[in-house]
Motif scaffolding. Structure first.
Motif, PDB file in Angstrom:
ATOM      1  N   THR A 240      39.308  21.859  47.135  1.00 32.70           N
ATOM      2  CA  THR A 240      38.479  21.804  46.002  1.00 32.70           C
ATOM      3  C   THR A 240      38.819  22.775  45.054  1.00 32.70           C
ATOM      4  O   THR A 240      39.233  23.994  45.563  1.00 32.70           O
ATOM      5  CB  THR A 240      37.023  21.476  46.131  1.00 32.70           C
ATOM      6  OG1 THR A 240      36.548  22.745  46.858  1.00 32.70           O
ATOM      7  CG2 THR A 240      36.566  20.542  47.237  1.00 32.70           C
ATOM      8  N   ASP A 241      38.538  22.794  43.962  1.00 34.88           N
ATOM      9  CA  ASP A 241      38.479  23.943  43.059  1.00 34.88           C
ATOM     10  C   ASP A 241      37.538  25.301  43.735  1.00 34.88           C
ATOM     11  O   ASP A 241      38.027  26.536  43.617  1.00 34.88           O
ATOM     12  CB  ASP A 241      37.964  23.665  41.512  1.00 34.88           C
ATOM     13  CG  ASP A 241      39.150  23.011  40.809  1.00 34.88           C
ATOM     14  OD1 ASP A 241      40.187  22.622  41.340  1.00 34.88           O
ATOM     15  OD2 ASP A 241      38.720  22.552  39.673  1.00 34.88           O
ATOM     16  N   HIS A 242      36.441  24.793  44.140  1.00 32.12           N
ATOM     17  CA  HIS A 242      35.660  26.008  44.846  1.00 32.12           C
ATOM     18  C   HIS A 242      36.408  26.558  46.059  1.00 32.12           C
ATOM     19  O   HIS A 242      36.391  27.932  46.243  1.00 32.12           O
ATOM     20  CB  HIS A 242      34.333  25.543  45.210  1.00 32.12           C
ATOM     21  CG  HIS A 242      33.532  26.437  45.858  1.00 32.12           C
ATOM     22  ND1 HIS A 242      32.918  27.587  45.077  1.00 32.12           N
ATOM     23  CD2 HIS A 242      32.876  26.759  47.012  1.00 32.12           C
ATOM     24  CE1 HIS A 242      32.278  28.343  45.950  1.00 32.12           C
ATOM     25  NE2 HIS A 242      32.179  27.808  46.970  1.00 32.12           N
TER      26      HIS A 242
ATOM     27  N   LEU B 163      37.680  30.665  46.441  1.00 30.57           N
ATOM     28  CA  LEU B 163      37.336  31.331  47.634  1.00 30.57           C
ATOM     29  C   LEU B 163      38.777  31.940  48.388  1.00 30.57           C
ATOM     30  O   LEU B 163      38.768  33.009  48.657  1.00 30.57           O
ATOM     31  CB  LEU B 163      36.500  30.317  48.800  1.00 30.57           C
ATOM     32  CG  LEU B 163      35.035  30.181  48.462  1.00 30.57           C
ATOM     33  CD1 LEU B 163      34.816  28.840  49.460  1.00 30.57           C
ATOM     34  CD2 LEU B 163      34.216  31.204  48.742  1.00 30.57           C
ATOM     35  N   LEU B 164      39.610  31.074  48.289  1.00 33.55           N
ATOM     36  CA  LEU B 164      40.801  31.405  48.944  1.00 33.55           C
ATOM     37  C   LEU B 164      41.376  32.682  48.078  1.00 33.55           C
ATOM     38  O   LEU B 164      42.040  33.578  48.523  1.00 33.55           O
ATOM     39  CB  LEU B 164      42.174  30.455  48.772  1.00 33.55           C
ATOM     40  CG  LEU B 164      43.484  30.729  49.290  1.00 33.55           C
ATOM     41  CD1 LEU B 164      43.522  31.267  50.780  1.00 33.55           C
ATOM     42  CD2 LEU B 164      44.255  29.530  49.248  1.00 33.55           C
ATOM     43  N   SER B 165      41.399  32.511  46.473  1.00 32.77           N
ATOM     44  CA  SER B 165      41.858  33.361  45.627  1.00 32.77           C
ATOM     45  C   SER B 165      41.159  34.755  45.770  1.00 32.77           C
ATOM     46  O   SER B 165      41.945  35.703  45.474  1.00 32.77           O
ATOM     47  CB  SER B 165      41.904  32.835  44.318  1.00 32.77           C
ATOM     48  OG  SER B 165      42.659  31.830  43.990  1.00 32.77           O
ATOM     49  N   ASP B 166      39.833  34.652  45.861  1.00 34.62           N
ATOM     50  CA  ASP B 166      38.885  35.942  46.180  1.00 34.62           C
ATOM     51  C   ASP B 166      39.453  36.616  47.185  1.00 34.62           C
ATOM     52  O   ASP B 166      39.563  37.882  47.335  1.00 34.62           O
ATOM     53  CB  ASP B 166      37.615  35.426  45.940  1.00 34.62           C
ATOM     54  CG  ASP B 166      36.986  35.307  44.762  1.00 34.62           C
ATOM     55  OD1 ASP B 166      37.518  35.453  43.649  1.00 34.62           O
ATOM     56  OD2 ASP B 166      35.987  34.593  44.713  1.00 34.62           O
TER      57      ASP B 166
ATOM     58  N   SER C  64      46.707  32.179  40.073  1.00 31.84           N
ATOM     59  CA  SER C  64      47.499  33.354  39.320  1.00 31.84           C
ATOM     60  C   SER C  64      46.505  34.530  39.145  1.00 31.84           C
ATOM     61  O   SER C  64      47.360  35.601  39.103  1.00 31.84           O
ATOM     62  CB  SER C  64      47.745  32.582  37.892  1.00 31.84           C
ATOM     63  OG  SER C  64      48.426  31.717  38.099  1.00 31.84           O
ATOM     64  N   GLU C  65      45.446  34.652  39.027  1.00 31.49           N
ATOM     65  CA  GLU C  65      44.406  35.807  39.051  1.00 31.49           C
ATOM     66  C   GLU C  65      44.789  36.435  40.278  1.00 31.49           C
ATOM     67  O   GLU C  65      44.993  37.700  40.199  1.00 31.49           O
ATOM     68  CB  GLU C  65      42.864  35.360  38.766  1.00 31.49           C
ATOM     69  CG  GLU C  65      42.676  34.981  37.259  1.00 31.49           C
ATOM     70  CD  GLU C  65      42.990  36.343  36.209  1.00 31.49           C
ATOM     71  OE1 GLU C  65      42.762  37.309  36.552  1.00 31.49           O
ATOM     72  OE2 GLU C  65      43.715  35.958  35.035  1.00 31.49           O
ATOM     73  N   ALA C  66      44.487  36.010  41.323  1.00 36.08           N
ATOM     74  CA  ALA C  66      44.863  36.693  42.723  1.00 36.08           C
ATOM     75  C   ALA C  66      46.367  36.927  42.666  1.00 36.08           C
ATOM     76  O   ALA C  66      46.437  38.168  43.451  1.00 36.08           O
ATOM     77  CB  ALA C  66      44.710  35.450  43.873  1.00 36.08           C
TER      78      ALA C  66
END
Length: 134
Positions: A43-45, A49-52, A79-81
């Motif tokens: 999911t987006d959430h 979590l993965l990106s963080d 992309s931010e990650a």
């Protein structure tokens, strides 16, 4: 596991709670260099979590994501990650959906990935315009 260098997960039912646990493990694995995930129901959430977690993996060199339907919101988080992964050398995306806006977000992010040497995209929705953005 401080010495953990590689994570390969092929799962079809990883929930947000499971992604939270995985993200916590990533954050406590300073030697982590490689992440490969095949989780089509992310999911987006879960992507948040993965990106963080990726932001807390300074030695990460390769990330492979398989089977995702990457919404623009998910790709924005990813992309931010990427912008905070200084050792990242390789990105492999095998997704079922990637919009032109998503490609724009990805192309902007890779401009800030100084070690990036390799990108593999396998996305059936990829358009000529999307390729131009890359």
């Amino acid at each position: 596991a401080p010495a953990l260098q590689s994570i390969n997960l092929y799962c079809s039912r990883l929930t947000d709670n499971g992604m939270k646990l995985l993200s916590e493990a990533i954050q406590h694995a300073p030697a982590l260099q490689y992440i490969s995930l095949q989780c089509p129901d992310l999911t987006d959430h879960g992507m948040k979590l993965l990106s963080d977690a990726i932001r807390h993996a300074p030695g990460l060199q390769c990330i492979s994501l398989y089977g995702f339907s990457l919404s623009d919101d998910c790709l924005k988080l990813f992309s931010e990650a990427i912008r905070h992964a200084p050792a990242l050398q390789s990105i492999n995306l095998y997704c079922s959906r990637l919009t032109d806006n998503g490609m724009k977000l990805l192309s902007e992010a890779i401009q800030h990935a100084p070690a990036l040497q390799y990108i593999s995209l396998q996305c059936p929705d990829l358009t000529d315009h999307g390729m131009k953005l890359l």
